[in-house]
Design an enzyme around this catalytic site. Structure first.
Site, PDB file in Angstrom:
ATOM      1  N   SER A  20       3.081   3.336  -6.885  1.00  8.52           N
ATOM      2  CA  SER A  20       3.722   2.436  -5.918  1.00  8.52           C
ATOM      3  C   SER A  20       5.197   2.256  -6.263  1.00  8.52           C
ATOM      4  CB  SER A  20       3.027   1.074  -5.960  1.00  8.52           C
ATOM      5  OG  SER A  20       3.203   0.547  -7.256  1.00  8.52           O
ATOM      6  N   GLY A  21       5.929   1.769  -5.278  1.00 11.36           N
ATOM      7  CA  GLY A  21       7.347   1.453  -5.493  1.00 11.36           C
ATOM      8  C   GLY A  21       7.536   0.024  -5.011  1.00 11.36           C
ATOM      9  N   GLN A  22       8.768  -0.426  -4.884  1.00  9.30           N
ATOM     10  CA  GLN A  22       9.000  -1.834  -4.528  1.00  9.30           C
ATOM     11  C   GLN A  22       8.400  -2.150  -3.146  1.00  9.30           C
ATOM     12  OE1 GLN A  22      13.039  -3.025  -4.198  1.00  9.30           O
ATOM     13  NE2 GLN A  22      12.597  -5.204  -4.440  1.00  9.30           N
ATOM     14  N   PHE A  23       8.695  -1.324  -2.137  1.00  8.08           N
ATOM     15  CA  PHE A  23       8.152  -1.587  -0.791  1.00  8.08           C
ATOM     16  C   PHE A  23       7.282  -0.425  -0.350  1.00  8.08           C
ATOM     17  CE2 PHE A  23      10.452  -5.334  -0.365  1.00  8.08           C
ATOM     18  CZ  PHE A  23      11.778  -5.145  -0.714  1.00  8.08           C
ATOM     19  N   ALA A  24       6.684   0.259  -1.338  1.00  9.49           N
ATOM     20  CA  ALA A  24       5.906   1.441  -0.956  1.00  9.49           C
ATOM     21  C   ALA A  24       4.620   1.516  -1.769  1.00  9.49           C
ATOM     22  CB  ALA A  24       6.742   2.697  -1.209  1.00  9.49           C
ATOM     23  N   VAL A  26       1.764   4.664  -2.690  1.00 15.23           N
ATOM     24  CA  VAL A  26       1.568   6.113  -2.579  1.00 15.23           C
ATOM     25  C   VAL A  26       0.075   6.404  -2.762  1.00 15.23           C
ATOM     26  CG1 VAL A  26       2.215   8.381  -3.462  1.00 15.23           C
ATOM     27  CG2 VAL A  26       3.862   6.491  -3.539  1.00 15.23           C
ATOM     28  N   ASP A 138      18.361   6.057 -10.585  1.00 19.56           N
ATOM     29  CA  ASP A 138      17.215   5.253 -11.047  1.00 19.56           C
ATOM     30  C   ASP A 138      16.324   6.092 -11.964  1.00 19.56           C
ATOM     31  OD1 ASP A 138      14.582   3.252  -9.431  1.00 19.56           O
ATOM     32  OD2 ASP A 138      15.714   2.962 -11.285  1.00 19.56           O
TER      33      ASP A 138
HETATM   34  N1  LIG Z   1       8.069   4.993  -5.793  1.00 18.26           N
HETATM   35  C1  LIG Z   1       7.319   6.111  -5.867  1.00 18.26           C
HETATM   36  C2  LIG Z   1       6.199   6.148  -6.700  1.00 18.26           C
HETATM   37  C3  LIG Z   1       5.456   7.323  -6.744  1.00 18.26           C
HETATM   38  C4  LIG Z   1       5.849   8.392  -5.927  1.00 18.26           C
HETATM   39  N2  LIG Z   1       6.973   8.296  -5.148  1.00 18.26           N
HETATM   40  N3  LIG Z   1       7.677   7.167  -5.132  1.00 18.26           N
HETATM   41  C5  LIG Z   1       5.072   9.617  -5.911  1.00 18.26           C
HETATM   42  C6  LIG Z   1       5.583  10.757  -5.272  1.00 18.26           C
HETATM   43  C7  LIG Z   1       4.828  11.934  -5.284  1.00 18.26           C
HETATM   44  C8  LIG Z   1       3.598  11.981  -5.925  1.00 18.26           C
HETATM   45  C9  LIG Z   1       3.086  10.844  -6.553  1.00 18.26           C
HETATM   46  C10 LIG Z   1       3.827   9.647  -6.543  1.00 18.26           C
HETATM   47  C11 LIG Z   1       3.261   8.399  -7.144  1.00 18.26           C
HETATM   48  C12 LIG Z   1       4.282   7.473  -7.657  1.00 18.26           C
END
Ligand SMILES: Nc1cc2c(nn1)-c1ccccc1CC2
Length: 291
Positions: A20-24, A26, A138
């Site tokens: 996960s991210g701040q507003f996301a 996955v 980041d």
């Molecule tokens: N903030 C995030 C966090 C993630 C990812 N992308 N953005 C992600 C991208 C591709 C594969 C797997 C992930 C999981 C973590």
């Protein structure tokens, strides 16, 4: 990319969360037509301009345009984008070995050969970004994902704060995670590719020691330590660290961005690319644990 307005679930099966991210958030997903698995990043859209929740469509479009401009084995690939009224969905390359951060948490720290293996990949990915005038801004262990459980292959993810260094645009209003930000971010000075190189210095320090060089008791103290470039190698975990490794870190944790090693300097550094087998040997000897 023009964002597809179709219903995402019509074309993909949705699986378990993988990050996960701040507003996301996955989640694993699978394209019904081909049974191929991807990572679907569900990004919450701001409802109104002034809302603090979610990302503006401009911020989301920036991450999409940057991700779609790069193609490198150490950077996560973007395949497609869907949107509906509440979120934008990025269909990304599936990387599911967990964050380098978790790998480190279980190992506490890694030996110099493993650290160099990780750093070579980070440096190759960052070289590709910098060659396209893109800065990540980041870089931290949480944004470095391992390909699989026992894999040491890694990819850089989450370009939510990344920027294209267009001529003259001074990118000064960005701040990543305090522990990893460079002095110029703390002091709102212009950012540049050297800003990413500082973060690579912090990541290297943590890889080799398990300690975070500037971490204070609170955010303010951390930022003060960074601005003063107040760090040392006396953390007992550096006892067995080679001089080359310390020299590599010292070339990156410099206050003046213009003095900092570039990604090219790092790729040529003797710790990363030993010129003689003997040097690799001395690295191995210094990282043999004494216990
Ligand atoms: N903030 C995030 C966090 C993630 C990812 N992308 N953005 C992600 C991208 C591709 C594969 C797997 C992930 C999981 C973590």
């Amino acid at each position: 990319f023009n964002f597809k307005q179709d219903n995402f679930e019509e074309f993909y099966h949705i699986g378990e969360p993988i990050g996960s991210g701040q507003f996301a958030v996955v989640r694993k997903c699978k394209l019904k037509e081909t049974n191929v698995e991807y990572a679907a990043k569900f990004i919450k859209r701001k409802r109104t301009k002034s809302s603090r929740r979610g990302l503006s469509i401009e911020d989301i479009q920036r991450e999409v345009s940057i991700l779609s401009a790069i193609d490198h084995e150490n950077i996560v690939k973007l395949y497609d984008v869907y949107e509906n009224k509440s979120e934008v969905i990025l269909v990304l390359e599936l990387v599911c070995g967990g964050e380098l951060f978790q790998f480190l948490a279980e190992r506490e720290k890694v030996n110099e050969d493993e650290a160099v293996e990780f750093l070579k990949q980070i440096l190759e990915g960052v070289r590709h970004l910098h060659e396209h005038s893109i800065v990540h801004l980041d870089l931290k262990p949480e944004n470095l994902m391992l390909l699989g459980q026992n894999s040491t292959r890694l990819k850089i993810i989450d370009f939510g704060l990344s920027r294209k260094l267009d001529e003259g645009v001074e990118v000064k209003d960005i701040t990543g995670t305090p522990e990893f930000v460079a002095p110029e971010i703390v002091n709102y000075d212009p950012l540049c590719t050297a800003t990413d190189m500082w973060s690579i210095g912090v990541i290297t320090y943590i890889l080799l020691s398990g300690c975070s060089p500037f971490l204070g008791d609170d955010k303010q103290e951390t930022l003060a330590n960074i601005s003063a470039v107040d760090f040392s190698f006396d953390c007992e975990d550096f006892a067995n660290t080679s001089l080359l490794a310390k020299n590599f870190i010292q070339g990156l944790l410099l206050r003046n961005p213009n003095e900092r090693a570039t990604v090219y300097d790092c790729l040529r550094h003797p710790w990363i690319r030993p010129v003689k087998e003997s040097q690799a040997q001395c690295r191995r000897s210094s990282s043999i644990n004494l216990e």
